[in-house]
Design an enzyme around this catalytic site. Sequence first.
Site, PDB file in Angstrom:
ATOM      1  N   CYS A   2       0.982  27.899 -19.351  1.00  0.00           N
ATOM      2  CA  CYS A   2      -0.377  27.823 -19.865  1.00  0.00           C
ATOM      3  C   CYS A   2      -1.098  26.728 -19.116  1.00  0.00           C
ATOM      4  O   CYS A   2      -0.480  25.904 -18.453  1.00  0.00           O
ATOM      5  CB  CYS A   2      -0.378  27.457 -21.350  1.00  0.00           C
ATOM      6  SG  CYS A   2       0.429  28.690 -22.374  1.00  0.00           S
ATOM      7  N   GLY A  28      -2.135  31.268 -16.717  1.00  0.00           N
ATOM      8  CA  GLY A  28      -2.049  32.177 -17.860  1.00  0.00           C
ATOM      9  C   GLY A  28      -3.204  33.140 -17.866  1.00  0.00           C
ATOM     10  O   GLY A  28      -4.360  32.722 -17.746  1.00  0.00           O
ATOM     11  N   ASN A 102       0.617  23.205 -23.608  1.00  0.00           N
ATOM     12  CA  ASN A 102       1.341  23.781 -22.481  1.00  0.00           C
ATOM     13  C   ASN A 102       2.769  23.253 -22.572  1.00  0.00           C
ATOM     14  O   ASN A 102       2.976  22.046 -22.560  1.00  0.00           O
ATOM     15  CB  ASN A 102       0.682  23.358 -21.167  1.00  0.00           C
ATOM     16  CG  ASN A 102       1.458  23.812 -19.934  1.00  0.00           C
ATOM     17  OD1 ASN A 102       1.378  23.186 -18.890  1.00  0.00           O
ATOM     18  ND2 ASN A 102       2.207  24.890 -20.038  1.00  0.00           N
ATOM     19  N   GLY A 103       3.712  24.180 -22.652  1.00  0.00           N
ATOM     20  CA  GLY A 103       5.114  23.774 -22.763  1.00  0.00           C
ATOM     21  C   GLY A 103       5.817  24.648 -23.777  1.00  0.00           C
ATOM     22  O   GLY A 103       5.302  25.690 -24.168  1.00  0.00           O
ATOM     23  N   CYS A 236       8.978  19.419 -13.875  1.00  0.00           N
ATOM     24  CA  CYS A 236       9.473  20.764 -13.564  1.00  0.00           C
ATOM     25  C   CYS A 236       9.358  21.015 -12.057  1.00  0.00           C
ATOM     26  O   CYS A 236       8.258  21.016 -11.503  1.00  0.00           O
ATOM     27  CB  CYS A 236       8.624  21.781 -14.317  1.00  0.00           C
ATOM     28  SG  CYS A 236       8.866  23.468 -13.773  1.00  0.00           S
ATOM     29  N   TYR A 242       6.681  27.400  -7.363  1.00  0.00           N
ATOM     30  CA  TYR A 242       5.929  28.625  -7.607  1.00  0.00           C
ATOM     31  C   TYR A 242       4.661  28.459  -8.434  1.00  0.00           C
ATOM     32  O   TYR A 242       3.626  29.041  -8.123  1.00  0.00           O
ATOM     33  CB  TYR A 242       6.830  29.635  -8.329  1.00  0.00           C
ATOM     34  CG  TYR A 242       6.093  30.818  -8.921  1.00  0.00           C
ATOM     35  CD1 TYR A 242       5.675  31.880  -8.118  1.00  0.00           C
ATOM     36  CD2 TYR A 242       5.782  30.874 -10.286  1.00  0.00           C
ATOM     37  CE1 TYR A 242       4.982  32.956  -8.662  1.00  0.00           C
ATOM     38  CE2 TYR A 242       5.094  31.956 -10.833  1.00  0.00           C
ATOM     39  CZ  TYR A 242       4.701  32.985 -10.014  1.00  0.00           C
ATOM     40  OH  TYR A 242       4.010  34.041 -10.540  1.00  0.00           O
ATOM     41  N   CYS A 382      14.309  29.351 -18.378  1.00  0.00           N
ATOM     42  CA  CYS A 382      13.644  28.080 -18.690  1.00  0.00           C
ATOM     43  C   CYS A 382      13.317  28.059 -20.177  1.00  0.00           C
ATOM     44  O   CYS A 382      12.820  29.041 -20.714  1.00  0.00           O
ATOM     45  CB  CYS A 382      12.345  27.970 -17.889  1.00  0.00           C
ATOM     46  SG  CYS A 382      11.395  26.497 -18.304  1.00  0.00           S
ATOM     47  N   CYS A 443      13.404  18.368 -13.370  1.00  0.00           N
ATOM     48  CA  CYS A 443      14.207  19.333 -14.114  1.00  0.00           C
ATOM     49  C   CYS A 443      14.436  20.522 -13.190  1.00  0.00           C
ATOM     50  O   CYS A 443      13.479  21.095 -12.676  1.00  0.00           O
ATOM     51  CB  CYS A 443      13.463  19.801 -15.366  1.00  0.00           C
ATOM     52  SG  CYS A 443      14.335  21.158 -16.205  1.00  0.00           S
ATOM     53  N   CYS A 446      16.556  25.812 -14.234  1.00  0.00           N
ATOM     54  CA  CYS A 446      16.541  27.248 -13.913  1.00  0.00           C
ATOM     55  C   CYS A 446      17.445  27.562 -12.715  1.00  0.00           C
ATOM     56  O   CYS A 446      17.860  28.699 -12.526  1.00  0.00           O
ATOM     57  CB  CYS A 446      15.115  27.743 -13.682  1.00  0.00           C
ATOM     58  SG  CYS A 446      14.154  26.780 -12.506  1.00  0.00           S
TER      59      CYS A 446
HETATM   60  P1  AMP Z   1      11.276  39.852  -9.522  1.00  0.00           P
HETATM   61  O1  AMP Z   1      10.733  41.144  -9.077  1.00  0.00           O
HETATM   62  O2  AMP Z   1      11.565  39.864 -11.005  1.00  0.00           O
HETATM   63  O3  AMP Z   1      12.443  39.390  -8.717  1.00  0.00           O
HETATM   64  O4  AMP Z   1      10.127  38.780  -9.352  1.00  0.00           O
HETATM   65  C1  AMP Z   1      10.022  38.004  -8.200  1.00  0.00           C
HETATM   66  C2  AMP Z   1       8.596  37.601  -7.971  1.00  0.00           C
HETATM   67  O5  AMP Z   1       8.063  37.013  -9.150  1.00  0.00           O
HETATM   68  C3  AMP Z   1       8.455  36.593  -6.849  1.00  0.00           C
HETATM   69  O6  AMP Z   1       7.498  37.089  -5.945  1.00  0.00           O
HETATM   70  C4  AMP Z   1       7.980  35.315  -7.511  1.00  0.00           C
HETATM   71  O7  AMP Z   1       6.926  34.737  -6.773  1.00  0.00           O
HETATM   72  C5  AMP Z   1       7.454  35.759  -8.838  1.00  0.00           C
HETATM   73  N1  AMP Z   1       7.848  34.875  -9.940  1.00  0.00           N
HETATM   74  C6  AMP Z   1       8.852  34.007 -10.009  1.00  0.00           C
HETATM   75  N2  AMP Z   1       8.907  33.420 -11.217  1.00  0.00           N
HETATM   76  C7  AMP Z   1       7.900  33.929 -11.931  1.00  0.00           C
HETATM   77  C8  AMP Z   1       7.420  33.718 -13.238  1.00  0.00           C
HETATM   78  N3  AMP Z   1       8.014  32.869 -14.074  1.00  0.00           N
HETATM   79  N4  AMP Z   1       6.335  34.420 -13.615  1.00  0.00           N
HETATM   80  C9  AMP Z   1       5.733  35.266 -12.801  1.00  0.00           C
HETATM   81  N5  AMP Z   1       6.158  35.522 -11.547  1.00  0.00           N
HETATM   82  C10 AMP Z   1       7.219  34.867 -11.110  1.00  0.00           C
END
Ligand code: AMP
Length: 468
Positions: A2, A28, A102-103, A236, A242, A382, A443, A446
Site C-alpha cells: 500500500c 496499490g 502500509n504493512g 524490506c 521490485y 512475506c 529483512c 522472502c
Molecule cells: P510469476 O508469474 O508469478 O512468476 O510472477 C513474476 C512477476 O511478478 C515478475 O515479473 C515480478 O516482477 C512480478 N512480481 C514479483 N513479486 C510481485 C508481487 N509481490 N506483486 C506483484 N508482482 C510481483
Amino acid sequence: MCGIVGVYGHSEAANITYLGLHALQHRGQEAAGIVTSDGDKFHLSKREGLVGDAFSRGELEGLPGHLAIGHVRYSTAGDSSLRNAQPFAVEYAHGSLAVAHNGNLVNAAELRRRLEMDGSIFQSSTDSEVIVHLLARGREPDIETRIVNALRQVEGAYSLVFLAESKLIAARDPRGFRPLLLGRLKDAFVFASESVAFDLIEAEFIREVEPGEVVVVDAKGLRSFKPWTEESKRFCVFEHVYFARPDSFIDGRSVYRVRMQLGATLAKEHPVEADVVVPVPDSGTAAAIGFARASGIPYDQGLIRSHYVGRTFIEPQQSIRHFGVKLKLNAVRDVVSGKRVVIIDDSIVRGTTSRKIVKMIRNAGAKEVHVRISSPPTTHPCFYGIDTPTRSELIASSHTPDEIARYITCDSLGYLSRDGMMDAVASAGPPQSGKALPGASYCDACFTGHYPIEFKPGTISSLKRVVN
Ligand code: AMP
C-alpha cells in the site's frame, strides 16, 4: 502493498494528497481513499480502482480542510472489497479518527479474536482496523499516548498516518519494514511512503521517519518521540528489488542505482554468451541496464509493455493473471529474431510470467533464451506487507533452479545470490539527495525464511477465512 500520504497545514490538503497518491499508484491499485479534516469535521471519499478514476474534481472539492491522509490499497490481509479500503475513519469517545496503514500485523487475528470476545464489532477484515479498536479503548486523554499504547500491543510491520480533527500523527514500527518519509511543502508538513510523491507535489524531503519513531504535527508544530525499545532495523530489501519506484530513494538509497548494481552483480555471478540483453519492463529495466553495462552485451527493448493494464500479479485471480501476461507484454521480433537473448527480470514468483515470456521470445525467432533474475529464489511468503502467494505456490520453494529452468523452458537460468544482493544494495551507497539511516540492515525473509518477527500461525489466511 500500500501507499500512504499525510498532509498537515495546506489549504489544498485533499489535492496534494491526491497527487501524492497518484505518484504512489504502483503500491496499490485496488482502491484509493482520502480523508480530510476541516478542524472540526472529517470528509471522506473512498473508491475501488485507480487514483485517477477514484476521485472526480467534484469529489475532491467536497473534501475541504487543511489536514488530510490518503491511501492506495492492494490487499495483503482482508479481501479487496470497498469496505476494506482505507483510510479507515471512525467516530469514537474522543472525537474523530482516521488511519492509513502500509504493512501487515503478524498478531492481528489473535488481537481481533480477543477484542471480539470483549464485544468489539468489526466493520472490515483488515488488520489495520485492529489498531483502531485498540486505540478507541484507550482511556488516556491525549491521542499520542493512546496511539503508543495501542501500537505496543501489535506486532509486525506498520507505517501509519493517523488523522484527528486538528492533528496528524505518523508512526513507523521499530524495525522499519515499510518506508515512510517526512517532507515540507512551504509551511505544510507532508508524509509519504516514497520520495516520488514529494517530487510530484514539489515538497522538500526532510528525512525519513525513523523506525520506532512517532511524529506528531499540530498547532504547536512538529515533535517526535521514540516510545519503544530499539530493535535492529529490518528494511524490506524487496522494496529495492521490485516494489518501490526506481525514481524513489528509500532508506537512504536510490532504488534505481540499487537495481543497476543488482544487475551488474548478476552479470558477474552468471555470465552468459549472448547478443542482446532484454529487460522485462518495467520491473527488470534498471537491472538489465546494469547487466548490459557490466557484461558489455548490448541492451535493447525486446519486450514492449502496454501501459493500459495494471501489474499482472495484482489481479487476485489466477485466470486473469494468465491472461494478463499476454495483455501486458509483446516481443519485438526485430530485436530478438535470430539472436541469443538474455532476459532480465527482478523475480520469479509462480513462474507463469517467465514461462510465457520465454515462449513469446522464442516465437519471435530468438535462437537461445537465457533468463537472469536480479534477486535470489523467492522461497518464502512475506508476512510484513508484500503480497506473495502461499509457500506451496512459490515455485522456488519446491523446485531447484534447474527444475525451474526446465519449467520455464529457457536455455539457462541464473539467480543472484543472497550475498550478491546484499553487497549490491550496500555498494549502491546513499544518494546525494537522501540521508542514509545509520545501522541499516534488511529483512530478506522472502529469500531466506529468516523472519525477524515470528509469524503467528494462520494470521493472514485465517483472518481472511474467519471473516469472509
Ligand atoms: P510469476 O508469474 O508469478 O512468476 O510472477 C513474476 C512477476 O511478478 C515478475 O515479473 C515480478 O516482477 C512480478 N512480481 C514479483 N513479486 C510481485 C508481487 N509481490 N506483486 C506483484 N508482482 C510481483
